[in-house]
Design a protein around this motif. Structure first.
Motif, PDB file in Angstrom:
ATOM      1  N   LEU A   7     122.122  45.666  76.737  1.00 37.56           N
ATOM      2  CA  LEU A   7     121.740  46.697  75.778  1.00 37.56           C
ATOM      3  C   LEU A   7     122.958  47.225  75.055  1.00 37.56           C
ATOM      4  CD1 LEU A   7     119.004  48.804  77.552  1.00 37.56           C
ATOM      5  CD2 LEU A   7     118.784  47.445  75.501  1.00 37.56           C
ATOM      6  N   HIS A   8     122.744  47.625  73.846  1.00 35.44           N
ATOM      7  CA  HIS A   8     123.822  48.126  73.006  1.00 35.44           C
ATOM      8  C   HIS A   8     124.570  49.248  73.700  1.00 35.44           C
ATOM      9  CE1 HIS A   8     121.904  46.567  69.164  1.00 35.44           C
ATOM     10  NE2 HIS A   8     121.244  46.078  70.173  1.00 35.44           N
ATOM     11  N   ALA A  30     119.231  64.602  79.081  1.00 42.29           N
ATOM     12  CA  ALA A  30     118.575  63.288  79.038  1.00 42.29           C
ATOM     13  C   ALA A  30     119.506  62.244  78.421  1.00 42.29           C
ATOM     14  CB  ALA A  30     117.260  63.381  78.260  1.00 42.29           C
ATOM     15  N   ASP A  31     120.230  62.628  77.368  1.00 45.11           N
ATOM     16  CA  ASP A  31     121.184  61.728  76.724  1.00 45.11           C
ATOM     17  C   ASP A  31     122.249  61.281  77.717  1.00 45.11           C
ATOM     18  OD1 ASP A  31     122.615  60.458  74.457  1.00 45.11           O
ATOM     19  OD2 ASP A  31     124.046  62.098  74.737  1.00 45.11           O
ATOM     20  N   GLU A  32     122.784  62.229  78.485  1.00 43.01           N
ATOM     21  CA  GLU A  32     123.815  61.901  79.474  1.00 43.01           C
ATOM     22  C   GLU A  32     123.277  60.928  80.518  1.00 43.01           C
ATOM     23  OE1 GLU A  32     125.070  65.741  80.895  1.00 43.01           O
ATOM     24  OE2 GLU A  32     126.086  66.205  79.001  1.00 43.01           O
ATOM     25  N   LYS A  33     122.051  61.157  80.969  1.00 49.31           N
ATOM     26  CA  LYS A  33     121.455  60.282  81.984  1.00 49.31           C
ATOM     27  C   LYS A  33     121.256  58.866  81.437  1.00 49.31           C
ATOM     28  CE  LYS A  33     117.856  59.711  85.332  1.00 49.31           C
ATOM     29  NZ  LYS A  33     116.970  60.347  86.237  1.00 49.31           N
ATOM     30  N   LEU A  34     120.713  58.759  80.224  1.00 48.57           N
ATOM     31  CA  LEU A  34     120.459  57.440  79.637  1.00 48.57           C
ATOM     32  C   LEU A  34     121.761  56.679  79.395  1.00 48.57           C
ATOM     33  CD1 LEU A  34     117.638  58.518  77.223  1.00 48.57           C
ATOM     34  CD2 LEU A  34     117.380  56.940  79.145  1.00 48.57           C
ATOM     35  N   ARG A  35     122.760  57.374  78.890  1.00 45.21           N
ATOM     36  CA  ARG A  35     124.059  56.724  78.641  1.00 45.21           C
ATOM     37  C   ARG A  35     124.678  56.253  79.958  1.00 45.21           C
ATOM     38  NH1 ARG A  35     127.007  57.653  73.795  1.00 45.21           N
ATOM     39  NH2 ARG A  35     125.715  58.637  72.219  1.00 45.21           N
ATOM     40  N   SER A  36     124.517  57.043  81.021  1.00 38.02           N
ATOM     41  CA  SER A  36     125.071  56.647  82.325  1.00 38.02           C
ATOM     42  C   SER A  36     124.383  55.392  82.848  1.00 38.02           C
ATOM     43  CB  SER A  36     124.955  57.794  83.337  1.00 38.02           C
ATOM     44  OG  SER A  36     123.621  57.927  83.801  1.00 38.02           O
ATOM     45  N   GLN A  37     123.154  55.122  82.355  1.00 38.79           N
ATOM     46  CA  GLN A  37     122.415  53.917  82.746  1.00 38.79           C
ATOM     47  C   GLN A  37     122.684  52.759  81.785  1.00 38.79           C
ATOM     48  OE1 GLN A  37     118.413  55.498  82.784  1.00 38.79           O
ATOM     49  NE2 GLN A  37     118.627  56.267  84.873  1.00 38.79           N
ATOM     50  N   GLY A  38     123.581  52.970  80.815  1.00 34.64           N
ATOM     51  CA  GLY A  38     123.953  51.909  79.882  1.00 34.64           C
ATOM     52  C   GLY A  38     123.011  51.720  78.713  1.00 34.64           C
ATOM     53  N   LEU A  39     122.135  52.691  78.467  1.00 30.84           N
ATOM     54  CA  LEU A  39     121.190  52.572  77.354  1.00 30.84           C
ATOM     55  C   LEU A  39     121.769  53.156  76.074  1.00 30.84           C
ATOM     56  CD1 LEU A  39     117.929  53.457  79.277  1.00 30.84           C
ATOM     57  CD2 LEU A  39     118.670  51.214  78.501  1.00 30.84           C
ATOM     58  N   ASP A  40     121.323  52.628  74.942  1.00 27.79           N
ATOM     59  CA  ASP A  40     121.780  53.069  73.630  1.00 27.79           C
ATOM     60  C   ASP A  40     121.010  54.321  73.234  1.00 27.79           C
ATOM     61  OD1 ASP A  40     122.621  53.370  71.006  1.00 27.79           O
ATOM     62  OD2 ASP A  40     121.649  51.559  70.259  1.00 27.79           O
ATOM     63  N   ALA A  41     121.599  55.476  73.520  1.00 24.08           N
ATOM     64  CA  ALA A  41     120.978  56.755  73.177  1.00 24.08           C
ATOM     65  C   ALA A  41     121.966  57.544  72.316  1.00 24.08           C
ATOM     66  CB  ALA A  41     120.634  57.533  74.441  1.00 24.08           C
ATOM     67  N   ARG A  42     121.421  58.313  71.379  1.00 21.84           N
ATOM     68  CA  ARG A  42     122.293  59.157  70.563  1.00 21.84           C
ATOM     69  C   ARG A  42     121.548  60.430  70.192  1.00 21.84           C
ATOM     70  NH1 ARG A  42     120.236  55.268  67.374  1.00 21.84           N
ATOM     71  NH2 ARG A  42     119.387  55.868  65.373  1.00 21.84           N
ATOM     72  N   VAL A  49     117.530  59.923  70.241  1.00 20.62           N
ATOM     73  CA  VAL A  49     117.045  58.622  69.799  1.00 20.62           C
ATOM     74  C   VAL A  49     117.516  57.551  70.779  1.00 20.62           C
ATOM     75  CG1 VAL A  49     117.035  56.921  67.929  1.00 20.62           C
ATOM     76  CG2 VAL A  49     117.186  59.371  67.391  1.00 20.62           C
ATOM     77  N   ILE A  50     116.556  56.805  71.322  1.00 18.70           N
ATOM     78  CA  ILE A  50     116.849  55.665  72.194  1.00 18.70           C
ATOM     79  C   ILE A  50     116.426  54.428  71.413  1.00 18.70           C
ATOM     80  CG2 ILE A  50     116.436  54.604  74.434  1.00 18.70           C
ATOM     81  CD1 ILE A  50     115.121  57.558  75.039  1.00 18.70           C
ATOM     82  N   SER A  51     117.377  53.576  71.106  1.00 15.96           N
ATOM     83  CA  SER A  51     117.098  52.399  70.291  1.00 15.96           C
ATOM     84  C   SER A  51     117.016  51.167  71.183  1.00 15.96           C
ATOM     85  CB  SER A  51     118.201  52.226  69.246  1.00 15.96           C
ATOM     86  OG  SER A  51     117.881  51.184  68.358  1.00 15.96           O
ATOM     87  N   LEU A  52     115.863  50.485  71.118  1.00 21.37           N
ATOM     88  CA  LEU A  52     115.647  49.288  71.928  1.00 21.37           C
ATOM     89  C   LEU A  52     115.444  48.076  71.013  1.00 21.37           C
ATOM     90  CD1 LEU A  52     113.189  50.756  74.561  1.00 21.37           C
ATOM     91  CD2 LEU A  52     115.601  50.208  74.879  1.00 21.37           C
ATOM     92  N   PRO A  53     116.297  47.069  71.133  1.00 22.59           N
ATOM     93  CA  PRO A  53     116.161  45.876  70.293  1.00 22.59           C
ATOM     94  C   PRO A  53     114.880  45.114  70.602  1.00 22.59           C
ATOM     95  CG  PRO A  53     118.240  45.860  71.527  1.00 22.59           C
ATOM     96  CD  PRO A  53     117.430  46.995  72.037  1.00 22.59           C
ATOM     97  N   GLN A  54     114.318  44.489  69.588  1.00 25.70           N
ATOM     98  CA  GLN A  54     113.112  43.669  69.749  1.00 25.70           C
ATOM     99  C   GLN A  54     113.307  42.629  70.832  1.00 25.70           C
ATOM    100  OE1 GLN A  54     113.220  40.190  67.730  1.00 25.70           O
ATOM    101  NE2 GLN A  54     112.008  39.685  69.507  1.00 25.70           N
ATOM    102  N   ALA A  55     114.483  42.016  70.902  1.00 23.86           N
ATOM    103  CA  ALA A  55     114.709  40.924  71.858  1.00 23.86           C
ATOM    104  C   ALA A  55     114.558  41.383  73.305  1.00 23.86           C
ATOM    105  CB  ALA A  55     116.093  40.308  71.638  1.00 23.86           C
ATOM    106  N   ILE A  56     114.758  42.664  73.572  1.00 25.53           N
ATOM    107  CA  ILE A  56     114.610  43.200  74.931  1.00 25.53           C
ATOM    108  C   ILE A  56     113.128  43.427  75.245  1.00 25.53           C
ATOM    109  CG2 ILE A  56     115.077  45.231  76.374  1.00 25.53           C
ATOM    110  CD1 ILE A  56     117.686  44.112  75.951  1.00 25.53           C
ATOM    111  N   ALA A  77     110.956  55.994  80.737  1.00 21.56           N
ATOM    112  CA  ALA A  77     109.774  56.787  81.083  1.00 21.56           C
ATOM    113  C   ALA A  77     110.134  57.893  82.064  1.00 21.56           C
ATOM    114  CB  ALA A  77     108.686  55.892  81.664  1.00 21.56           C
ATOM    115  N   GLU A  78     111.026  57.598  82.993  1.00 20.51           N
ATOM    116  CA  GLU A  78     111.461  58.608  83.959  1.00 20.51           C
ATOM    117  C   GLU A  78     112.129  59.786  83.241  1.00 20.51           C
ATOM    118  OE1 GLU A  78     114.941  58.789  87.281  1.00 20.51           O
ATOM    119  OE2 GLU A  78     113.614  57.037  87.385  1.00 20.51           O
ATOM    120  N   VAL A  79     112.941  59.485  82.241  1.00 19.15           N
ATOM    121  CA  VAL A  79     113.599  60.540  81.465  1.00 19.15           C
ATOM    122  C   VAL A  79     112.568  61.296  80.622  1.00 19.15           C
ATOM    123  CG1 VAL A  79     115.257  60.984  79.608  1.00 19.15           C
ATOM    124  CG2 VAL A  79     115.855  59.440  81.486  1.00 19.15           C
ATOM    125  N   ILE A  80     111.645  60.574  79.991  1.00 16.40           N
ATOM    126  CA  ILE A  80     110.608  61.236  79.186  1.00 16.40           C
ATOM    127  C   ILE A  80     109.795  62.191  80.061  1.00 16.40           C
ATOM    128  CG2 ILE A  80     108.458  60.861  77.904  1.00 16.40           C
ATOM    129  CD1 ILE A  80     109.688  58.208  76.892  1.00 16.40           C
TER     130      ILE A  80
END
Length: 168
Positions: A7-8, A30-42, A49-56, A77-80
């Motif tokens: 993931l980005h 929530a942003d801090e948690k997602l970033r710590s999991q390596g997800l593209d959040a801003r 905003v959590i951006s998920l590429p189509q390929a994923i 979903a856990e963060v939501i």
């Protein structure tokens, strides 16, 4: 194809003036948690905003969420579930016209992807449908250039937007 591991990484902040960001403490956490999991959040003014590429998430030209995407969707979903904010699922596409029997346009494909992600979040992960909405931009809000394959890949995405309720 990208995997959940690829993931980005978070995008660098632009130089100079930047857009004001949400101050919603739940979204900042929530942003801090997602970033710590390596997800593209801003964080943006409109929310997180959590951006998920189509390929994923989806096979090319299709709208069903791949089983291999479920661990990533589960993390999100856990963060939501941990915040009360409403959530918009925003589909995007590249500018190459779709050529299959199911979808007449990139608008339809990106909308169908958002709807299917909504169904997964509500049925599999118990996120209340009353908190969820769907949007589709088709190819009209590119993240990158549509002149290269890499740019088009960036544009094929679903953004999960945890809305900043105070900004509305």
């Amino acid at each position: 194809p990208q995997s959940a591991q690829d993931l980005h990484q978070p995008q660098p902040q632009p130089q100079g003036q930047s857009e004001p960001k949400t101050q919603d403490p739940a979204l900042v956490q929530a942003d801090e948690k997602l970033r710590s999991q390596g997800l593209d959040a801003r964080l943006e003014k409109r929310g997180l905003v959590i951006s998920l590429p189509q390929a994923i998430l989806f096979p090319s030209g299709e709208d069903h969420v791949m089983p291999s995407a479920l661990p990533v969707v589960s993390q999100i979903a856990e963060v939501i579930a941990s915040v009360p904010n409403k959530v918009a699922l925003v589909g995007h596409a590249d500018s190459i016209p779709i050529h299959n029997k199911r979808f007449q346009s990139n608008w339809e494909l990106s909308a169908a992807r958002s709807v299917n992600l909504l169904e997964v979040l509500s049925t599999r992960y118990g996120i209340a449908e009353s908190r969820l909405s769907v949007q589709s931009y088709g190819s009209n809000d590119p993240k990158d250039s549509n002149d290269t394959e890499a740019g088009r890949a960036e544009n094929r995405r679903v953004e999960i937007l945890l809305l900043d309720e105070s900004a509305q």
